[in-house]
Design a protein around this motif. Structure first.
Motif, short mmCIF file in Angstrom:
data_model
loop_
_atom_site.label_atom_id
_atom_site.label_comp_id
_atom_site.label_asym_id
_atom_site.label_seq_id
_atom_site.Cartn_x
_atom_site.Cartn_y
_atom_site.Cartn_z
N ARG A 126 81.86 49.06 -62.70
CA ARG A 126 81.05 48.66 -63.62
C ARG A 126 79.74 47.67 -62.92
O ARG A 126 77.96 47.78 -62.97
CB ARG A 126 80.46 49.23 -65.35
CG ARG A 126 81.60 50.35 -65.29
CD ARG A 126 82.08 49.87 -66.91
NE ARG A 126 80.77 49.95 -67.48
CZ ARG A 126 81.60 49.34 -69.51
NH1 ARG A 126 82.34 49.07 -69.34
NH2 ARG A 126 80.42 49.01 -69.50
N GLN A 127 79.83 47.12 -62.78
CA GLN A 127 79.52 45.36 -62.41
C GLN A 127 78.41 45.72 -61.08
O GLN A 127 77.46 45.58 -61.04
CB GLN A 127 80.07 44.13 -62.16
CG GLN A 127 79.06 42.67 -62.09
CD GLN A 127 80.44 41.69 -62.47
OE1 GLN A 127 79.99 41.28 -63.54
NE2 GLN A 127 80.26 41.09 -61.52
N ASN A 128 79.07 46.23 -60.14
CA ASN A 128 79.27 46.57 -58.82
C ASN A 128 77.79 47.52 -58.63
O ASN A 128 76.62 47.48 -58.39
CB ASN A 128 80.53 46.49 -57.80
CG ASN A 128 81.10 45.31 -57.34
OD1 ASN A 128 80.71 45.26 -57.69
ND2 ASN A 128 82.04 46.25 -57.07
N VAL A 162 75.96 48.34 -61.19
CA VAL A 162 74.46 48.18 -61.91
C VAL A 162 73.91 46.79 -61.29
O VAL A 162 72.41 46.72 -60.92
CB VAL A 162 74.93 47.64 -63.57
CG1 VAL A 162 75.51 45.41 -63.50
CG2 VAL A 162 73.72 47.40 -64.46
N MET A 211 76.45 49.09 -71.42
CA MET A 211 76.77 47.66 -70.42
C MET A 211 76.18 46.58 -71.57
O MET A 211 77.00 45.23 -71.00
CB MET A 211 75.62 47.47 -69.27
CG MET A 211 76.15 48.28 -67.99
SD MET A 211 78.01 47.99 -67.54
CE MET A 211 77.14 46.90 -66.17
N ALA A 256 76.22 41.10 -65.07
CA ALA A 256 75.97 42.40 -65.78
C ALA A 256 74.88 42.60 -66.98
O ALA A 256 74.45 43.57 -66.62
CB ALA A 256 77.52 43.01 -65.57
N SER A 278 71.48 44.76 -65.63
CA SER A 278 71.12 45.79 -67.02
C SER A 278 69.61 46.00 -67.49
O SER A 278 68.88 47.05 -67.20
CB SER A 278 72.70 46.09 -67.99
OG SER A 278 73.07 45.62 -67.30
#
Length: 447
Positions: free
Chosen positions: A237-239, A241, A269, A278, A282
């Motif tokens: 998820r972090q990569n 975004v 997020m 992150a 976002s």
């Protein structure tokens, strides 16, 4: 480091003996003499990765690279021109082995052996790896592509120099093309490992060409990114975004449309934060979606329906990260461009106290956004009760506006402060003010 800075500093203060720099090994009360040829002429430190210029002089790689990157075009020792950067820094293996042998010989005096440095990535090596990634993508060889993407990632992690080399050699474009290619043929779960590896690499190496950006903004690529944003794996998820943020910031046109569902994923997020990195990414994406999207009004309305305003207020309440506060205020400012957005902000009990609190507490940019939001809410308030204006005064807003007129800030912010003072002036004697530095974390939240 070979020896602590304190020890080396003590050695330099002790002076030099002939061609030797004296370094004090404090723990053994013994002087460790570092031979002059082993010292970098720029930093005067023991060289860990000696390289030789065409002039024949050797330097520590990090020192001479900083010298060249600073715009210097001559050899620091000989002053001879270096030919405009069209030269290689040749590793001096003989000198490095001599330094390592000297370290081993003096290990009893507290000197640690310098590790053998890895050879930095060259533009040729990166270009060849990019060509192989393209070839593997064309023939659908996921295994070979995975190996090559891993090589790109290892280069990037080794040093900032490698990261620059990888980016400038077009690795981001090759990765974007491979991501789109394998994403278009990916069935349920097929190539998910490869796509995740590419996203992980793209989080650090962005495309530099319009063609690379177009591939990253294709419907296929965006749907794959959306899939990672909605996954349960926090790293993915972090990569994802981060990739989206870098792509949007690199987009010169600023008008590329995103796929449906991106707004919900980004709001999630913020609602379920992974960390400041992150959350920052976002907020950057949301800010650009509202300010530059061809359908900005539609995007703003959708985000308001997702209850983004109370999320941002609570984020400002909880976060002490400067970047998060700046970006959250920036997004809130854009949301308050509409009547619906202002109504959402009016309805939150902590909006005015939080905005006043952030003025002059975070940064100049945060102050600009906070004052702009206050101005919108107070200027456009409907009805005779002026609840928002009174709450701002009670939170110490009048005093903050007076201070703003006396400090260095933007002219637009000063103008907003003047108008707010005019609005507040007729109400300030009717209400009691509180200290705007109070901590609001113990106040009951309206949710």
């Amino acid at each position: 480091m070979i020896l602590s800075w304190r020890r080396r500093g003590a050695g330099r203060r002790a002076g030099k003996k002939g061609d030797l720099a004296v370094v004090d090994a404090a723990s053994l009360d013994t002087d460790v003499a570092v031979p002059m040829p082993f010292q970098c002429p720029i930093s005067l430190d023991l060289m860990k990765d000696p390289v030789t210029l065409p002039t024949g002089i050797s330097y520590d790689r990090s020192s001479i690279e900083r010298w060249i990157e600073a715009g210097n075009a001559s050899c620091p020792v000989t002053k001879q021109p270096l030919g405009g950067g069209g030269f290689d820094l040749i590793p001096n293996h003989v000198l490095r082995k001599m330094i390592q042998s000297w370290c081993v010989e003096n290990s009893s005096l507290g000197v640690e052996r310098i590790p053998t440095p890895r050879i930095p990535a060259s533009p040729y090596e990166v270009s060849e790896a990019c060509k192989r990634i393209a070839a593997a993508a064309n023939r659908g060889d996921a295994k070979r592509c995975y190996e090559l993407v891993g090589k790109i990632k290892s280069w990037v992690k080794e040093s900032e120099r490698n990261k620059r080399c990888v980016t400038e050699s077009g690795a981001g474009d090759a990765l974007a093309a491979a991501f789109e290619s394998f994403g278009s043929v990916s069935a349920e779960g097929q190539h998910s490992g490869l796509l995740e590896e590419i996203v992980s690499a793209l989080a650090h190496v962005r495309p530099v060409s319009e063609e690379g950006l177009a591939r990253l903004f294709s419907a296929t690529s965006l749907l794959c990114i959306l899939g990672f944003l909605n996954s349960d794996d926090l790293s993915s998820r972090q990569n994802a975004v981060l990739v989206l943020k870098e792509a949007i910031l690199s987009d010169r046109s600023r008008h590329r449309a995103l796929v449906d569902g991106i707004e919900e994923a980004l709001v999630r997020m913020i609602r379920e934060p992974i960390g400041p990195t992150a959350t920052n990414a976002s907020l950057v994406v949301l800010f650009n979606m509202i300010s530059h999207s061809p359908n900005s009004d539609k995007t703003r309305s959708k985000l308001l329906q997702l209850d983004l305003v109370p999320l941002l207020i609570n984020l400002l309440l909880d976060s002490s990260d400067k970047g998060v506060c700046e970006r959250a205020l920036g997004v809130l400012d854009l949301l308050c461009e509409s009547r619906e957005g202002m109504d959402e902000a009016f309805d939150h009990a902590l909006t005015m106290p939080i905005l006043v609190k952030k003025i002059l507490r975070v940064s100049n940019l945060a102050t600009d956004f906070a004052v702009a939001i206050l101005w919108k809410l107070c200027k456009n308030e409907e009805g005779d009760d002026r609840r928002a204006l009174i709450e701002a005064i009670q939170a110490g807003g009048f005093q903050k506006m007076l201070v703003l007129l006396q400090v260095d800030c933007g002219e637009g912010t000063k103008e907003n402060a003047r108008e707010l003072l005019k609005l507040m002036n007729s109400y300030k004697d009717r209400v009691d003010c509180v200290d705007s530095s109070l901590d609001f974390k113990y106040l009951k939240r309206p949710y």
